[in-house]
Structures are given as C-alpha cells and as structure tokens.
Design an enzyme around this catalytic site. Structure first.
Site, mmCIF file in Angstrom:
data_model
loop_
_atom_site.group_PDB
_atom_site.id
_atom_site.type_symbol
_atom_site.label_atom_id
_atom_site.label_comp_id
_atom_site.label_asym_id
_atom_site.label_seq_id
_atom_site.Cartn_x
_atom_site.Cartn_y
_atom_site.Cartn_z
ATOM 1 N N SER A 1 6.432 -9.074 -0.029
ATOM 2 C CA SER A 1 6.656 -10.092 -1.073
ATOM 3 C C SER A 1 7.379 -11.317 -0.500
ATOM 4 C CB SER A 1 7.408 -9.505 -2.269
ATOM 5 O OG SER A 1 8.732 -9.212 -1.938
ATOM 6 N N ASN A 2 8.260 -11.118 0.460
ATOM 7 C CA ASN A 2 8.893 -12.281 1.102
ATOM 8 C C ASN A 2 7.877 -13.053 1.935
ATOM 9 O OD1 ASN A 2 11.938 -12.603 0.679
ATOM 10 N ND2 ASN A 2 11.701 -10.389 0.910
ATOM 11 N N MET B 1 11.178 -3.026 9.379
ATOM 12 C CA MET B 1 12.088 -1.885 9.344
ATOM 13 C C MET B 1 12.411 -1.296 10.719
ATOM 14 S SD MET B 1 12.889 -1.861 6.281
ATOM 15 C CE MET B 1 13.783 -0.334 6.054
ATOM 16 N N LEU C 1 15.366 -4.216 16.521
ATOM 17 C CA LEU C 1 14.859 -4.945 17.684
ATOM 18 C C LEU C 1 15.674 -4.591 18.921
ATOM 19 C CD1 LEU C 1 14.355 -8.582 16.297
ATOM 20 C CD2 LEU C 1 12.876 -6.596 16.043
ATOM 21 N N ASN D 1 16.599 -12.924 9.604
ATOM 22 C CA ASN D 1 16.328 -11.740 8.788
ATOM 23 C C ASN D 1 16.829 -11.998 7.369
ATOM 24 O OD1 ASN D 1 15.642 -9.002 8.137
ATOM 25 N ND2 ASN D 1 17.806 -8.446 8.335
ATOM 26 N N HIS E 1 18.419 -9.973 4.045
ATOM 27 C CA HIS E 1 19.031 -8.691 3.704
ATOM 28 C C HIS E 1 19.468 -8.717 2.233
ATOM 29 C CE1 HIS E 1 21.086 -4.934 4.447
ATOM 30 N NE2 HIS E 1 22.102 -5.410 3.762
ATOM 31 N N GLU F 1 24.029 -6.715 16.552
ATOM 32 C CA GLU F 1 24.697 -5.903 15.532
ATOM 33 C C GLU F 1 23.831 -5.914 14.263
ATOM 34 O OE1 GLU F 1 28.533 -6.044 12.633
ATOM 35 O OE2 GLU F 1 28.423 -7.523 14.235
ATOM 36 N N ASP G 1 22.369 -6.387 10.893
ATOM 37 C CA ASP G 1 22.777 -7.196 9.742
ATOM 38 C C ASP G 1 24.094 -7.933 10.006
ATOM 39 O OD1 ASP G 1 20.530 -6.211 8.343
ATOM 40 O OD2 ASP G 1 21.651 -4.463 7.671
ATOM 41 N N GLU H 1 15.737 -13.760 -3.184
ATOM 42 C CA GLU H 1 15.277 -13.691 -1.786
ATOM 43 C C GLU H 1 14.116 -14.650 -1.576
ATOM 44 O OE1 GLU H 1 14.472 -9.849 -0.054
ATOM 45 O OE2 GLU H 1 15.983 -8.878 -1.275
HETATM 46 C C1 GRF Z 1 13.614 -7.014 0.947
HETATM 47 O O1 GRF Z 1 14.453 -6.509 -0.043
HETATM 48 C C2 GRF Z 1 14.424 -7.505 2.110
HETATM 49 O O2 GRF Z 1 15.659 -8.010 1.760
HETATM 50 C C3 GRF Z 1 14.607 -6.256 2.933
HETATM 51 O O3 GRF Z 1 13.401 -5.549 2.783
HETATM 52 C C4 GRF Z 1 12.765 -5.917 1.575
HETATM 53 C C5 GRF Z 1 11.404 -6.397 1.942
HETATM 54 O O4 GRF Z 1 10.579 -6.642 0.842
HETATM 55 N N1 GRF Z 1 14.940 -6.588 4.292
HETATM 56 P P1 GRF Z 1 9.166 -7.304 1.023
HETATM 57 O O5 GRF Z 1 8.363 -6.453 2.002
HETATM 58 O O6 GRF Z 1 9.371 -8.704 1.529
HETATM 59 O O7 GRF Z 1 8.559 -7.288 -0.345
#
Ligand code: GRF
Length: 190
Positions: free
Chosen positions: A15-16, A92, A95, A109, A111, A145, A147, A176
């Site tokens: 979704s991002n 997920m 790195l 990133n 978060h 480190e 996040d 986000e």
């Molecule tokens: C989001 O909540 C982001 O903050 C986290 O993983 C999720 C990814 O969602 N790192 P999407 O795949 O972008 O929908």
C-alpha cells in the site's frame, strides 16, 4: 522538475508502494520509480507494480547462503538503475552492512510508530498494552541499528478508548501514505 530514479523494496501488501506510485505520477514530484524489488515472489504488491507497468525484480533469499551473498546480488541487479534513493516499504528483511554501506544516506524506511518508541514488530499491539494516548509513523534513514537511523518525518495519530489494533493500524497507515512521499520529496530536494 528533475525526476530522480528511485527503487522501492517490498515484501507484502504494497500500500505504501501504491501511494508512492501515485505521487510519482505528479509532474512536480521529484522521483520516478525505476524498479520495484521484492524478496517475496508472492507479494501482492508485485501486482500493483505490474499494473503500473513498473519493472519488478524478485529474488528468493532461500537460494542464498547468507544475507551478505543475497545483498551482493541485489547490488549487482540494481547497478543499471543508478538509483538516487531506495525506499523500503514493508520490506521485511534486515539489510546487511554491505548493502547499507553501498547506498550511504540513500535508503529510507517507514515504520508504524513514533520512533524511537516501539522499534520492531507489533507496534500497535504494544502501544495499546501501554495505554499510550498517541502513536504515529516515522520515515527514517536506514543504518545498521534496526529502526534506529536519523528521523526524517513523523506524523502523530491520537488513540481513543475505542481503538483496537486494527483501527490504529488503519489510522496510522493513512498517515504513512502521506508522509512517505513528503519525505522522499524532502530528501531529494534538499
Ligand atoms: C507498513 O505499516 C509499514 O510501516 C511497515 O510495514 C507496513 C507495510 O505495508 N514497515 P504496505 O506493504 O506498504 O501496505
């Protein structure tokens, strides 16, 4: 407006990725997605990328002996794109130092918490357990480190008594989708 080449790394829903794709379609947005990389060959986000005619690279990490070897392969695969920025969007996999050092200050990133609070997984559950009155999301540079890199942008979300993990997740995700593009613009135009 110069459109800088960027890459998006995903592992899941995307979704991002979708929100960044929308921003990139705007004339005034300083980025163009040159490649979408997924470590998960079944990530639903791949469909979003393909529907938008984006180049997609998938690479199954099970076929590599170590994260270093896997990331070395990623570095090779990404070379032709000359990326100015890599945006982790629900990627997920941790790195390796090799990958991070190869793209200094070029990896972002997102978060789902107000960092430095609630690093790691299950942020909304922990926020609820601790009776927090607010949470939010953060875009940050990636360093070694988890996040823990320099914060670029944050957005707060209020928590009410009726909120559940799922309702918080929805509210945070909405933010986000706004701040990731804002952060990309900030970084590319500074
Ligand atoms: C989001 O909540 C982001 O903050 C986290 O993983 C999720 C990814 O969602 N790192 P999407 O795949 O972008 O929908």
């Amino acid at each position: 407006m110069i459109k800088y080449p960027i890459g998006i790394f995903i592992s899941g829903r995307g979704s991002n990725l979708n929100s960044i794709i929308k921003s990139c379609k705007e004339v005034e947005f300083p980025a163009e997605i040159k490649v979408v990389f997924s470590n998960n060959i079944n990530a639903p986000g791949i469909i979003i990328a393909k529907e938008n005619n984006l180049e997609v690279i998938t690479l199954d990490s099970d076929k590599f002996k170590s994260t270093e070897e896997y990331d070395e392969k990623i570095i090779k695969l990404l070379k032709p794109y000359n990326l100015k920025l890599i945006c982790l969007a629900g990627y997920m996999k941790i790195l390796s130092k090799k990958l991070i050092d190869h793209f200094p200050n070029k990896i972002l990133n997102i978060h789902p918490s107000l960092l430095p609070k609630y690093k790691g997984l299950n942020t909304h559950r922990r926020v609820l357990e601790n009776n927090e009155i607010k949470t939010g999301c953060t875009v940050h540079y990636v360093n070694q480190e988890m996040d823990g890199g320099e914060i670029i942008l944050q957005r707060e979300v209020k928590i009410s008594a009726e909120d559940t993990e799922s309702s918080i997740s929805k509210k945070v995700l909405k933010e986000e989708h706004i701040i990731y593009s804002e952060a990309i613009k900030l970084v590319l135009t500074k």
